[in-house]
Write a protein that holds these residues in place. Structure first.
Motif, PDB file in Angstrom:
ATOM      1  N   UNK A   1       0.839  -1.198   0.000  1.00  0.00           N
ATOM      2  CA  UNK A   1       0.000   0.000   0.000  1.00  0.00           C
ATOM      3  C   UNK A   1       0.879   1.255   0.000  1.00  0.00           C
ATOM      4  N   UNK A   2       0.452   2.254  -0.744  1.00  0.00           N
ATOM      5  CA  UNK A   2       1.142   3.547  -0.763  1.00  0.00           C
ATOM      6  C   UNK A   2       0.485   4.441   0.281  1.00  0.00           C
ATOM      7  N   UNK A   3       1.219   4.792   1.308  1.00  0.00           N
ATOM      8  CA  UNK A   3       0.657   5.540   2.428  1.00  0.00           C
ATOM      9  C   UNK A   3       0.738   7.045   2.176  1.00  0.00           C
ATOM     10  N   UNK A   4      -0.092   7.823   2.881  1.00  0.00           N
ATOM     11  CA  UNK A   4      -0.096   9.278   2.690  1.00  0.00           C
ATOM     12  C   UNK A   4       1.273   9.885   2.970  1.00  0.00           C
ATOM     13  N   UNK A   5       1.682  10.784   2.101  1.00  0.00           N
ATOM     14  CA  UNK A   5       2.914  11.541   2.299  1.00  0.00           C
ATOM     15  C   UNK A   5       2.608  13.006   2.015  1.00  0.00           C
ATOM     16  N   UNK A   6       3.461  13.873   2.460  1.00  0.00           N
ATOM     17  CA  UNK A   6       3.215  15.300   2.290  1.00  0.00           C
ATOM     18  C   UNK A   6       4.518  16.058   2.417  1.00  0.00           C
ATOM     19  N   UNK A   7       4.477  17.332   2.040  1.00  0.00           N
ATOM     20  CA  UNK A   7       5.654  18.181   2.194  1.00  0.00           C
ATOM     21  C   UNK A   7       6.029  18.309   3.666  1.00  0.00           C
ATOM     22  N   UNK A   8       5.020  18.340   4.525  1.00  0.00           N
ATOM     23  CA  UNK A   8       5.281  18.436   5.956  1.00  0.00           C
ATOM     24  C   UNK A   8       6.025  17.228   6.488  1.00  0.00           C
ATOM     25  N   UNK A   9       5.595  16.030   6.081  1.00  0.00           N
ATOM     26  CA  UNK A   9       6.279  14.818   6.525  1.00  0.00           C
ATOM     27  C   UNK A   9       7.700  14.760   5.977  1.00  0.00           C
ATOM     28  N   UNK A  10       7.870  15.181   4.723  1.00  0.00           N
ATOM     29  CA  UNK A  10       9.207  15.181   4.123  1.00  0.00           C
ATOM     30  C   UNK A  10      10.142  16.116   4.895  1.00  0.00           C
ATOM     31  N   UNK A  11       9.598  17.259   5.300  1.00  0.00           N
ATOM     32  CA  UNK A  11      10.427  18.212   6.047  1.00  0.00           C
ATOM     33  C   UNK A  11      10.829  17.653   7.404  1.00  0.00           C
ATOM     34  N   UNK A  12       9.901  16.958   8.063  1.00  0.00           N
ATOM     35  CA  UNK A  12      10.190  16.383   9.388  1.00  0.00           C
ATOM     36  C   UNK A  12      11.249  15.301   9.275  1.00  0.00           C
ATOM     37  N   UNK A  13      11.050  14.367   8.356  1.00  0.00           N
ATOM     38  CA  UNK A  13      12.003  13.251   8.279  1.00  0.00           C
ATOM     39  C   UNK A  13      13.343  13.691   7.713  1.00  0.00           C
ATOM     40  N   UNK A  14      13.341  14.776   6.956  1.00  0.00           N
ATOM     41  CA  UNK A  14      14.588  15.282   6.414  1.00  0.00           C
ATOM     42  C   UNK A  14      15.548  15.774   7.479  1.00  0.00           C
TER      43      UNK A  14
ATOM     44  N   UNK B   1      18.760   6.472   8.177  1.00  0.00           N
ATOM     45  CA  UNK B   1      18.253   6.172   6.825  1.00  0.00           C
ATOM     46  C   UNK B   1      16.815   5.662   6.802  1.00  0.00           C
ATOM     47  N   UNK B   2      16.412   4.898   7.816  1.00  0.00           N
ATOM     48  CA  UNK B   2      15.038   4.390   7.825  1.00  0.00           C
ATOM     49  C   UNK B   2      14.038   5.516   8.078  1.00  0.00           C
ATOM     50  N   UNK B   3      14.432   6.489   8.883  1.00  0.00           N
ATOM     51  CA  UNK B   3      13.558   7.620   9.183  1.00  0.00           C
ATOM     52  C   UNK B   3      13.361   8.519   7.975  1.00  0.00           C
ATOM     53  N   UNK B   4      14.324   8.543   7.060  1.00  0.00           N
ATOM     54  CA  UNK B   4      14.251   9.436   5.916  1.00  0.00           C
ATOM     55  C   UNK B   4      13.488   8.852   4.737  1.00  0.00           C
ATOM     56  N   UNK B   5      13.024   7.625   4.882  1.00  0.00           N
ATOM     57  CA  UNK B   5      12.235   7.004   3.822  1.00  0.00           C
ATOM     58  C   UNK B   5      10.783   7.471   3.897  1.00  0.00           C
ATOM     59  N   UNK B   6      10.051   7.418   2.783  1.00  0.00           N
ATOM     60  CA  UNK B   6       8.620   7.717   2.823  1.00  0.00           C
ATOM     61  C   UNK B   6       7.888   6.707   3.706  1.00  0.00           C
TER      62      UNK B   6
ATOM     63  N   UNK C   1       3.419  15.822  15.212  1.00  0.00           N
ATOM     64  CA  UNK C   1       3.766  16.390  13.916  1.00  0.00           C
ATOM     65  C   UNK C   1       3.185  15.618  12.736  1.00  0.00           C
ATOM     66  N   UNK C   2       2.972  14.318  12.900  1.00  0.00           N
ATOM     67  CA  UNK C   2       2.384  13.523  11.823  1.00  0.00           C
ATOM     68  C   UNK C   2       1.007  13.000  12.164  1.00  0.00           C
ATOM     69  N   UNK C   3       0.259  13.753  12.959  1.00  0.00           N
ATOM     70  CA  UNK C   3      -1.004  13.247  13.517  1.00  0.00           C
ATOM     71  C   UNK C   3      -2.009  12.843  12.433  1.00  0.00           C
ATOM     72  N   UNK C   4      -2.401  13.767  11.577  1.00  0.00           N
ATOM     73  CA  UNK C   4      -3.441  13.461  10.598  1.00  0.00           C
ATOM     74  C   UNK C   4      -3.014  12.382   9.606  1.00  0.00           C
ATOM     75  N   UNK C   5      -1.777  12.416   9.070  1.00  0.00           N
ATOM     76  CA  UNK C   5      -1.371  11.307   8.187  1.00  0.00           C
ATOM     77  C   UNK C   5      -1.381   9.950   8.895  1.00  0.00           C
ATOM     78  N   UNK C   6      -1.021   9.920  10.187  1.00  0.00           N
ATOM     79  CA  UNK C   6      -1.020   8.640  10.899  1.00  0.00           C
ATOM     80  C   UNK C   6      -2.432   8.142  11.157  1.00  0.00           C
TER      81      UNK C   6
END
Length: 368
Positions: free
Chosen positions: A206-219, A225-230, A328-333
């Protein structure tokens, strides 16, 4: 099975109407059929139409339109889908609320849950060494992170990795590992490996929700390396602790604690509160033949990392989460918990002819 559905729907609707009118005191002439119990831990405000908690997304999307009284529970109501024969419950946060709600549910004479599947679907802190924020994790094991001896950080012996020891022992690495279930308390549960693997394989692509906000947090988690993955669907153990701990050192403790109680077999992935209450309640009720402990699944999605990124303190992470109004990732989770969990719930409910008597992933007995 389809021919039975209209009759069951009508019988269930009549019974539910009588319960609502009579405050739950109506005679239980016919039990309400339940194939799957969806277990969530909290709701914000109403069950529909406002900011969603774990329960609301299931109520609105599965959907769970029928409301039932839930005496003996924090939330006070349950929701039901008569076509799928899926029951949803919001147990309340913390292991005590969970154990109380599940016990009340299992003992409720309206239901026969001996063949029902239980799917806990909720949000959690997530280990950046294992997964990314917004990711979904099926748990092979539940580890008790709340029962221990704890030594103040200022008094930890120099040769200890942290200040936690088994409540049955006196050092962090007591050997042999004490019994997992004893008079001193329950420390670890292993879920049905075949069922967990089946659920994971059903949802892993399954492809899970991603967003610019999540990308900024994990970046910000450079070097992880596992944290920086989608966000993705994974398997990993969950640590159940009523204390909302945070920080790199606490994360190291959680990894060690899970490794200790699983004798190196487990991998700490998510941290939440309620699983130990769920497993304790279901295990005890299983001893009375009221539920099947091999029909339990735990799914947690990462609403936040459990430790800060490099260069930031644990206290700073807490402050930033609070200033942003929550995890920080409440709604996507929240969305991921439903997206992943509903695939499994619908599969079980819609193909009940396959799964009523046979747990998926397990060998079929000869002659059946």
């Amino acid at each position: 099975m389809l021919r039975k559905r209209s009759a069951l729907r009508l019988a269930g609707a009549c019974l539910l109407a009588g319960m609502v009118a009579g405050g739950g005191a109506a005679a239980h002439a016919e039990q309400i059929p339940v194939r799957v119990v969806v277990v969530t831990t909290f709701e914000i405000g109403k069950d529909t139409g406002d900011v969603p908690g774990e329960f609301q997304t299931w109520v609105e999307k599965l959907p769970l339109k029928q409301e039932l009284a839930a005496p003996g529970t924090y939330h006070g109501v349950m929701r039901y889908n008569p076509d799928l024969q899926v029951l949803g419950i919001s147990a309340g946060e913390g292991p005590e609320h969970m154990a109380s709600a599940i016990t009340a549910l299992v003992l409720d004479p309206r239901f026969d849950l001996r063949r029902a599947y239980f799917v806990l679907a909720g949000i959690a802190g997530i280990n950046p060494n294992v997964a990314s924020i917004g990711g979904a994790v099926w748990a092979p094991r539940v580890i008790n992170g709340g029962l221990a001896h704890a030594v103040d950080a200022r008094e930890i012996p120099a040769d200890w990795p942290d200040g936690y020891t088994p409540v049955q022992g006196s050092t962090p690495t007591d050997s042999p590992v004490p019994p997992l279930h004893s008079l001193s308390g329950d420390m670890a549960y292993t879920l049905n490996p075949a069922l967990v693997s089946w659920a994971y394989n059903l949802t892993r692509s399954l492809k899970l929700p991603d967003s610019a906000g999540l990308k900024a947090i994990r970046g910000r988690y450079v070097g992880y390396p596992q944290a920086q993955k989608p966000p993705a669907v994974l398997m990993g153990d969950t640590l159940s602790s009523e204390t909302f701990w945070v920080g790199e050192r606490m994360n190291r403790w959680a990894e060690r604690w899970v490794g200790y109680w699983t004798q190196g077999k487990g991998t700490f992935a998510t941290t939440a509160e309620e699983e130990i209450g769920l497993m304790q309640a279901l295990t005890l009720q299983a001893q009375a033949g009221r539920v099947d402990p091999d029909r339990v699944l735990v799914l947690r999605t990462g609403s936040n990392f459990d430790m800060p990124p490099p260069g930031e303190s644990a206290a700073e992470l807490l402050k930033s989460e609070a200033s942003e109004g929550g995890y920080s990732g409440y709604l996507p989770s929240i969305a991921a918990a439903y997206q992943v969990g509903s695939v499994v719930v619908r599969e079980l409910a819609l193909h009940w002819d396959r799964y009523a008597d046979h747990v998926p992933g397990t060998p079929v007995a000869q002659g059946k």
